[in-house]
Scaffold this active site. Structure first.
Site, PDB file in Angstrom:
ATOM      1  N   ASN A  91       0.804  -1.224   0.000  1.00  0.00           N
ATOM      2  CA  ASN A  91       0.000   0.000   0.000  1.00  0.00           C
ATOM      3  C   ASN A  91       0.834   1.271   0.000  1.00  0.00           C
ATOM      4  OD1 ASN A  91      -2.487  -1.314  -0.067  1.00  0.00           O
ATOM      5  ND2 ASN A  91      -2.608  -1.478   2.156  1.00  0.00           N
ATOM      6  N   HIS A 113      10.582   7.558  15.503  1.00  0.00           N
ATOM      7  CA  HIS A 113       9.223   7.369  14.983  1.00  0.00           C
ATOM      8  C   HIS A 113       8.583   6.241  15.782  1.00  0.00           C
ATOM      9  CE1 HIS A 113       5.886   7.350  12.257  1.00  0.00           C
ATOM     10  NE2 HIS A 113       6.164   6.154  11.775  1.00  0.00           N
TER      11      HIS A 113
END
Length: 310
Positions: free
Chosen positions: A10, A174
């Site tokens: 994706n 992150h």
């Protein structure tokens, strides 16, 4: 300019299409291990050019040879996070994948810029840097751009204003230890602290830290990809067009912020040479401590990978 995207899932496929539509590359190559997937998606993208009005050539392949002489290589390959799984849970499995991917792409491109998206992104950027042998300026992780986008979104939603008027920075890793810097957050120049009470801001910061898992919990069997792809393309466009953008990206620090030899998200200037400058901004004592804790987590996880390089 030639840009190769590794991983036709994706994030990779969405990023490849956005790159093609923006027309800052002559050729986009989409590579994946699953036969037929990159070829089919690339053909579908290429055929959309007649409607979306772009001429970028899009090619799908299972062969790393087709990545030869790439200027920029975007790595999105790896396992997606599932509900209950932290980014760190992905560590060993994705590290082995990134080691192999990086080794393969470096056989065919001598001096590319690598942009890493695979999670845990700070640690995978370390793996790509170590395996590739490229200068630290040419191996860049995407994390801060996405985290900052989420932070801006939550602020705009709360204040019912345009996201375009918000300036903000999210530093650090992150992950759960990311550091949204409230002191550098403003709306059209107005400090956020003058527009919202601290308890509301604290809630926005916490939601930003959990932004990824919030989407994972909704999707059940996947993770975010529209915003990660858009964030990645913003970085790549800054490099391809030599825009000298100031964006929070994962880079190898060399004493900045008191951190040495650790990949961490900080403000950088992005241009045709990759990271052209690391900007060291003034942080409060709590923010600096939080950034150090974030770096310590990344460093600890990187040390767990030593067996991978034995």
């Amino acid at each position: 300019m030639k840009i190769t995207v590794i991983g036709a899932g994706n994030v990779g496929a969405t990023a490849a299409l956005k790159i093609a539509e923006k027309q800052f590359a002559n050729e986009v190559v989409l590579i994946d291990v699953v036969e037929g997937i990159p070829q089919g998606k690339a053909l579908d993208m290429y055929e959309s050019g007649a409607v979306s009005l772009f001429d970028t050539r899009v090619i799908g392949s299972n062969d790393y040879k087709d990545s030869a002489d790439s200027d920029i290589i975007l790595i999105t390959a790896g396992l997606a996070r599932k509900p209950g799984m932290t980014r760190e849970d992905l560590l060993m499995k994705n590290a082995a994948i990134i080691k192999e991917v990086t080794s393969q792409v470096m056989k065919y491109s001598t001096n590319p810029i690598i942009v890493m998206v695979s999670n845990p992104v700070d640690i995978m950027t370390y793996v790509a840097h170590r395996v590739s042998g490229l200068p630290k300026e040419r191996v860049i992780g995407m994390g801060g751009v996405l985290d900052t986008a989420r932070y801006k979104n939550f602020i705009a939603e709360t204040l019912n204003i345009s996201m375009q008027d918000i300036s903000a920075l999210v530093l650090g890793g992150h992950g759960d230890a990311m550091v949204p810097v409230v002191n550098y957050t403003n709306v059209a120049g107005i400090p956020l602290t003058e527009l919202l009470p601290l308890d509301i801001i604290d809630g926005l910061v916490e939601r930003t830290r959990n932004g990824g898992i919030e989407i994972v919990n909704y999707l059940k069997s996947g993770s975010a990809y529209y915003a990660p792809a858009a964030s990645t393309v913003e970085m790549i466009e800054a490099i391809a067009r030599d825009r000298k953008r100031i964006l929070p990206c994962t880079t190898l620090l060399d004493g900045q912020y008191g951190i040495n030899s650790v990949f961490c998200g900080v403000p950088v200037k992005l241009g045709k040479n990759g990271i052209e400058q690391v900007l060291e901004i003034n942080l409060s004592a709590p923010e600096r401590s939080a950034l150090q804790r974030s770096a310590d987590i990344v460093e600890k996880n990187c040390k767990m990978l030593e067996s991978l390089f034995a």
